[in-house]
Scaffold this active site. Structure first.
Site, short mmCIF file in Angstrom:
data_model
loop_
_atom_site.label_atom_id
_atom_site.label_comp_id
_atom_site.label_asym_id
_atom_site.label_seq_id
_atom_site.Cartn_x
_atom_site.Cartn_y
_atom_site.Cartn_z
N THR A 177 0.86 -1.19 0.00
CA THR A 177 0.00 0.00 0.00
C THR A 177 0.90 1.23 0.00
OG1 THR A 177 -1.80 -1.09 1.17
CG2 THR A 177 -1.61 1.30 1.49
N ARG A 205 -14.22 -6.98 -1.25
CA ARG A 205 -13.58 -6.67 0.04
C ARG A 205 -12.99 -5.26 0.00
NH1 ARG A 205 -8.16 -5.07 1.77
NH2 ARG A 205 -7.94 -5.70 3.93
N VAL A 206 -13.22 -4.50 1.06
CA VAL A 206 -12.67 -3.15 1.17
C VAL A 206 -11.84 -3.08 2.45
CG1 VAL A 206 -13.24 -0.71 1.51
CG2 VAL A 206 -14.57 -2.09 -0.11
N GLY A 207 -10.63 -2.56 2.34
CA GLY A 207 -9.75 -2.45 3.50
C GLY A 207 -9.83 -1.08 4.15
N ASP A 208 -8.78 -0.74 4.87
CA ASP A 208 -8.75 0.52 5.62
C ASP A 208 -8.44 1.73 4.75
OD1 ASP A 208 -6.18 -0.86 5.38
OD2 ASP A 208 -5.37 0.92 6.35
N1 GLY Z 1 -3.97 -1.81 4.28
C1 GLY Z 1 -4.44 -2.18 3.02
C2 GLY Z 1 -5.52 -3.16 3.04
O1 GLY Z 1 -5.62 -3.94 3.97
O2 GLY Z 1 -6.31 -3.18 2.13
#
Ligand code: GLY
Length: 305
Positions: A177, A205-208
């Site tokens: 990232t 799926r969506v991350g932070d």
């Molecule tokens: N930190 C990036 C993710 O987990 O999508």
């Protein structure tokens, strides 16, 4: 372990402007690490050029992240990792510490620079976060061009997906990232983060990274923050907001370390944090083996991993 976090800091109050970028927490091999550090140096230099010309922290972090998105070494934009279907789904967000305005996109189809679309969400819509086809439709309406997926998918991304699906590696997290934090000569701070997420992630799926308070946060009263690592853990502890708030009293380096320690204690998650505090000081911490980074101020440059 969070107790073993590697930390660093620069520019304690002595600079007019400052920028710090990261190329993702993870476990990059010694062979590839120099390329990651060089990519971060190029990105920091691009952001620094904006700041040196009197530009805003917001423009500087966007420019720095665009450079990282265009670099196929990183898990963002071109070179982003692939989901379970072999497709790219992109997450990104940007935040202005003066206005607390923010914009993000998530589960976005291939576009070259998702951070620029996130910025447009902030500037040209009344929303903060757009997802999936709706985000793509907004981007097209705004004049962005959908990319040919094959132009953004690398052989390395294909190999990583194949390895994850064959269970030859730990399933999931890719690292890589990218993000940037900056303070400009007017004292404004801003942050931006962009990612392809996790290798072999579920479609949708969506991350932070696109979530304000988890992957990105900026407030002139505290600090700008970009995070990298286990997205699910970071969402649970609102890592970017937690770290920004802590920087107000504890300083950037200590706040980065303490926020990662708290996340590890509560969730077992690992990762990295970069911060630009309101006085322009920069700090980072990582609890992973590597996190490439580069910093630039009006008085000097530094980089590492
Ligand atoms: N930190 C990036 C993710 O987990 O999508």
């Amino acid at each position: 372990m969070a107790e073993d976090a590697v930390t660093a800091s620069w520019a304690h109050g002595a600079c007019a402007w400052s920028i710090l970028v990261h190329g993702g927490a993870g476990d990059v091999s010694a062979e590839h690490l120099p390329r990651h550090v060089e990519g971060c140096e190029r990105a920091a230099a691009a952001g620094a050029a904006v700041l040196a010309a009197g530009g805003s922290a917001l423009d500087a972090v966007q420019r720095a992240v665009e450079v990282l998105e265009d670099d196929a070494s990183f898990n963002a934009g071109t070179g982003a990792c692939l989901n379970e279907d072999g497709a790219i789904e992109l997450d990104a967000s940007i935040m202005d510490g003066t206005t607390l305005q923010a914009g993000g996109v998530c589960a976005l189809a291939p576009f070259k620079n998702p951070i620029a679309i996130a910025r447009r969400v902030m500037d040209a819509s009344s929303h903060v976060l757009l997802a999936g086809e709706g985000a793509a439709r907004f981007a097209l309406e705004q004049g962005f061009v959908r990319a040919d997926p094959s132009s953004m998918i690398t052989d390395l991304a294909r190999a990583r997906l194949a390895a994850a699906q064959a269970k030859q590696t730990t399933e999931g997290w890719a690292g890589g990232t990218v993000g940037a934090v900056a303070r400009d000569a007017s004292g404004r701070v801003a942050a931006a983060t962009s990612t392809g997420g996790m290798v072999n992630k579920r479609a949708g799926r969506v991350g932070d990274s696109p979530i304000v308070g988890a992957g990105t946060y900026a407030d002139d009263a505290t600090a700008a923050c970009s995070t990298t690592g286990h997205g699910e853990a970071m969402i649970r502890v609102c890592l970017a907001k937690t770290a920004s708030d802590a920087a107000r009293t504890d300083g950037a380096e200590h706040a980065a370390r303490a926020s990662l320690a708290m996340m590890h204690a509560r969730t077992s998650g690992t990762g990295g944090v970069i911060l630009a505090a309101r006085d322009g000081s920069l700090g980072l911490a990582r609890t992973t083996r590597t996190m490439s980074w580069a910093a630039a101020t009006d008085t000097g440059r530094a980089s590492g991993a």
